[in-house]
Structure formats: C-alpha cells, structure tokens
Design a protein around this motif. Structure first.
Motif, mmCIF file in Angstrom:
data_model
loop_
_atom_site.group_PDB
_atom_site.id
_atom_site.type_symbol
_atom_site.label_atom_id
_atom_site.label_comp_id
_atom_site.label_asym_id
_atom_site.label_seq_id
_atom_site.Cartn_x
_atom_site.Cartn_y
_atom_site.Cartn_z
ATOM 1 N N CYS A 22 11.122 -8.802 5.146
ATOM 2 C CA CYS A 22 11.486 -7.991 6.313
ATOM 3 C C CYS A 22 12.992 -7.795 6.462
ATOM 4 N N GLU A 23 13.734 -7.943 5.358
ATOM 5 C CA GLU A 23 15.154 -7.579 5.415
ATOM 6 C C GLU A 23 15.297 -6.062 5.373
ATOM 7 N N GLU A 24 14.305 -5.395 4.819
ATOM 8 C CA GLU A 24 14.245 -3.933 4.844
ATOM 9 C C GLU A 24 12.828 -3.534 5.249
ATOM 10 N N LEU A 25 12.710 -2.365 5.873
ATOM 11 C CA LEU A 25 11.391 -1.837 6.218
ATOM 12 C C LEU A 25 11.086 -0.667 5.293
ATOM 13 N N PRO A 26 9.828 -0.518 4.868
ATOM 14 C CA PRO A 26 9.482 0.646 4.060
ATOM 15 C C PRO A 26 9.691 1.933 4.859
ATOM 16 N N SER A 27 10.026 3.017 4.160
ATOM 17 C CA SER A 27 10.106 4.318 4.823
ATOM 18 C C SER A 27 8.707 4.874 5.052
ATOM 19 N N GLU A 28 7.807 4.526 4.113
ATOM 20 C CA GLU A 28 6.394 4.933 4.227
ATOM 21 C C GLU A 28 5.543 3.837 3.630
ATOM 22 N N GLY A 29 4.273 3.805 4.035
ATOM 23 C CA GLY A 29 3.354 2.825 3.467
ATOM 24 C C GLY A 29 3.402 1.516 4.234
ATOM 25 N N THR A 30 2.588 0.556 3.810
ATOM 26 C CA THR A 30 2.520 -0.712 4.531
ATOM 27 C C THR A 30 2.636 -1.899 3.585
ATOM 28 N N VAL A 31 3.235 -2.961 4.122
ATOM 29 C CA VAL A 31 3.292 -4.252 3.446
ATOM 30 C C VAL A 31 2.568 -5.229 4.359
ATOM 31 N N SER A 32 1.573 -5.914 3.815
ATOM 32 C CA SER A 32 0.887 -6.881 4.672
ATOM 33 C C SER A 32 0.784 -8.234 3.994
ATOM 34 N N ILE A 33 0.788 -9.251 4.835
ATOM 35 C CA ILE A 33 0.584 -10.621 4.384
ATOM 36 C C ILE A 33 -0.648 -11.132 5.119
ATOM 37 N N ASP A 34 -1.631 -11.564 4.367
ATOM 38 C CA ASP A 34 -2.913 -12.006 4.950
ATOM 39 C C ASP A 34 -3.462 -10.964 5.926
ATOM 40 N N ASP A 35 -3.463 -9.718 5.483
ATOM 41 C CA ASP A 35 -3.999 -8.598 6.265
ATOM 42 C C ASP A 35 -3.225 -8.304 7.551
ATOM 43 N N PHE A 36 -2.055 -8.912 7.695
ATOM 44 C CA PHE A 36 -1.215 -8.628 8.866
ATOM 45 C C PHE A 36 -0.080 -7.703 8.430
ATOM 46 N N ASP A 37 -0.009 -6.539 9.058
ATOM 47 C CA ASP A 37 0.954 -5.512 8.650
ATOM 48 C C ASP A 37 2.361 -5.900 9.114
ATOM 49 N N ASP A 74 0.840 -1.195 0.000
ATOM 50 C CA ASP A 74 0.000 0.000 0.000
ATOM 51 C C ASP A 74 0.874 1.243 0.000
ATOM 52 N N ASP A 75 1.025 1.855 -1.162
ATOM 53 C CA ASP A 75 1.767 3.116 -1.275
ATOM 54 C C ASP A 75 3.125 3.058 -0.567
ATOM 55 N N VAL A 76 3.894 2.012 -0.921
ATOM 56 C CA VAL A 76 5.181 1.785 -0.260
ATOM 57 C C VAL A 76 6.279 2.656 -0.869
ATOM 58 N N HIS A 77 6.962 3.366 0.004
ATOM 59 C CA HIS A 77 8.144 4.137 -0.376
ATOM 60 C C HIS A 77 9.332 3.577 0.381
ATOM 61 N N LYS A 78 10.483 3.531 -0.291
ATOM 62 C CA LYS A 78 11.708 3.175 0.422
ATOM 63 C C LYS A 78 12.805 4.125 0.001
ATOM 64 N N THR A 79 13.264 4.900 0.963
ATOM 65 C CA THR A 79 14.404 5.786 0.740
ATOM 66 C C THR A 79 15.544 5.287 1.623
ATOM 67 N N TYR A 80 16.664 4.932 1.000
ATOM 68 C CA TYR A 80 17.818 4.485 1.784
ATOM 69 C C TYR A 80 18.493 5.685 2.433
ATOM 70 N N LYS A 81 19.307 5.401 3.457
ATOM 71 C CA LYS A 81 19.998 6.472 4.197
ATOM 72 C C LYS A 81 20.818 7.350 3.255
ATOM 73 N N SER A 82 21.295 6.740 2.156
ATOM 74 C CA SER A 82 22.098 7.495 1.187
ATOM 75 C C SER A 82 21.265 8.542 0.447
ATOM 76 N N GLY A 83 19.926 8.465 0.609
ATOM 77 C CA GLY A 83 19.056 9.397 -0.091
ATOM 78 C C GLY A 83 18.439 8.816 -1.356
ATOM 79 N N VAL A 84 18.859 7.606 -1.749
ATOM 80 C CA VAL A 84 18.302 6.974 -2.957
ATOM 81 C C VAL A 84 16.844 6.557 -2.706
ATOM 82 N N ASP A 85 15.964 6.977 -3.630
ATOM 83 C CA ASP A 85 14.567 6.543 -3.581
ATOM 84 C C ASP A 85 14.454 5.238 -4.363
#
Ligand code: ADP
Ligand code: MG
Length: 196
Positions: free
Chosen positions: A50-65, A5-16
């Motif tokens: 779950c090796e990385e977490l999104p910076s924004e948004g949600t990832v769910s498996i079977d409705d579990f965030d 759901d509207d997942v964003h990932k920005t690494y510490k380096s600033g890369v989107d």
C-alpha cells in the motif's frame, strides 16, 4: 492469498509501470518476480504494501480488497508484512538490537516479550554477538541480516524483499537467500523481486 486482478499503474508522469497484471500467490509460497530494471517490480511490491495504489484493478489479501480500503487500515495491513530492501534502510543512530526492537515497538508489542523475540530473531540470523553494534560497524551482508531480523520480529504472514541481494556479493547473497528460504519454511509467504 495475495491476488492481483488486472492491475494497472500509471504514474502522474504518464509512465505505465504495470499494465494488466493478474496473478495469485498462495499462503506459504516462495515466489520470485524477475524482470529487468524499470519493468515494474518495485511498483508491484508497493501495491502489496500500500505504498502505491493501482490506477485500475484490485489487489487483495485473503479476499480483502486492499487497493480500495480506508487509508486508516494501512498500518494494520503493514503489521502483517515484513519489508526488506536493497539498501537495508536501518536507523544509523540505533544499535542492531534497537533497530530490530523498534519495529515491534511501533506496533505496540509488550516490552518484555519483545526483548525475548529480538534475541530470538537475532539468533536466527546469526547476529547475536552484534546486538550492540551500530549499522556502520557491519558488513553489507550483516546489515541485510539485521533488516531480515527486523522484518521477522512481528512474525509477519508475508515477507516482501525488493532486490534484497542487489548490493551484496554472490556468496553473501546465497546466505541471504538461504535465510529467506528458512523463513518461508517457517510458514511465511515470501516474495522476492530481482533483476538477476
Ligand atoms: P523496477 O523495480 O522493476 O526497476 P519500478 O517499478 O521501479 O521498476 O519502475 C517501473 C517504471 O515506473 C519505470 O519506468 C520507472 O521510471 C517508473 N516509476 C517508478 N516509480 C515512479 C514514480 N514514483 N513516479 C514516476 N515514475 C515512476
Ligand atoms: Mg525496483
């Protein structure tokens, strides 16, 4: 079901790496994620494992965030996911059977049934005769089949394969894809990412 759901990932380096990714994958689907190198495929896979977490948004498996759950639950999530990588990631000091068995030992499968399961999955990938060989004694395609057997040993709901044929020739790649298709027919959701 896997849902982004509207997942964003920005690494510490600033890369989107991911910008507003949304999709759903139903149970039992076989899905390809295709994009050029650097387009964020591995990042997307890592958000599922779950090796990385999104910076924004949600990832769910079977409705579990899973993107906001306690880190203590990560090992439980991983039991349901088999992971396959371009570079195989086998343990060089362990035999084929030991590599496959180890994945089951980590999650505490009972020894006796585990030994049977290891035989079964090695049979499925056509490596019964190589059970006592070491990874460096195998071809790339054989090593990847060991990795697939290892991913299967826990009977996971989901298989994620990050460029599984990236180091293999075309014919061997076709065999590996056929094997993943077989696993999918057995009921697992399979997600393969590739630049090809
Ligand atoms: P792909 O798997 O499609 O090649 P990646 O998800 O590996 O793409 O990478 C997407 C972008 O994020 C790239 O620009 C890459 O350099 C960057 N990236 C990946 N991992 C990291 C990291 N751990 N730290 C910083 N940047 C990263
Ligand atoms: Mg990648």
């Amino acid at each position: 079901m896997i849902r982004f759901d509207d997942v964003h990932k920005t690494y510490k380096s600033g890369v989107d790496a991911l910008r507003g990714v949304s999709f759903e994958i139903e149970d039992g689907e076989f899905v390809f994620i295709i994009g050029r190198s650097g387009s964020g495929k591995s990042t997307l896979m890592k958000c599922i494992t779950c090796e990385e977490l999104p910076s924004e948004g949600t990832v769910s498996i079977d409705d579990f965030d899973i993107s906001h759950m306690s880190r203590a639950l990560v090992p439980i999530l991983r039991r349901q996911i088999g992971m396959i990588y371009q570079d195989f990631r086998l343990i060089e000091s362990k035999t084929v059977a030991e590599n496959v068995s180890f994945a089951g030992e980590i999650i505490g499968l009972p020894k006796k049934s585990l030994a049977q399961t290891v035989q079964l999955v090695l049979n499925v990938v056509g490596l019964k005769d190589k059970a006592d060989a070491y990874p460096q004694e195998l071809s790339g395609g054989e090593q990847q089949r060991v990795a697939i057997a290892r991913a299967m040993v826990n009977n996971p709901k989901i298989i994620v394969a990050d460029e599984p044929t990236g180091n293999l020739d075309p014919e061997t790649s076709e065999n590996i894809m056929a094997l993943l298709l077989d696993i999918n027919r057995g009921g697992s959701t399979v997600i393969v990412c590739t630049h090809d």
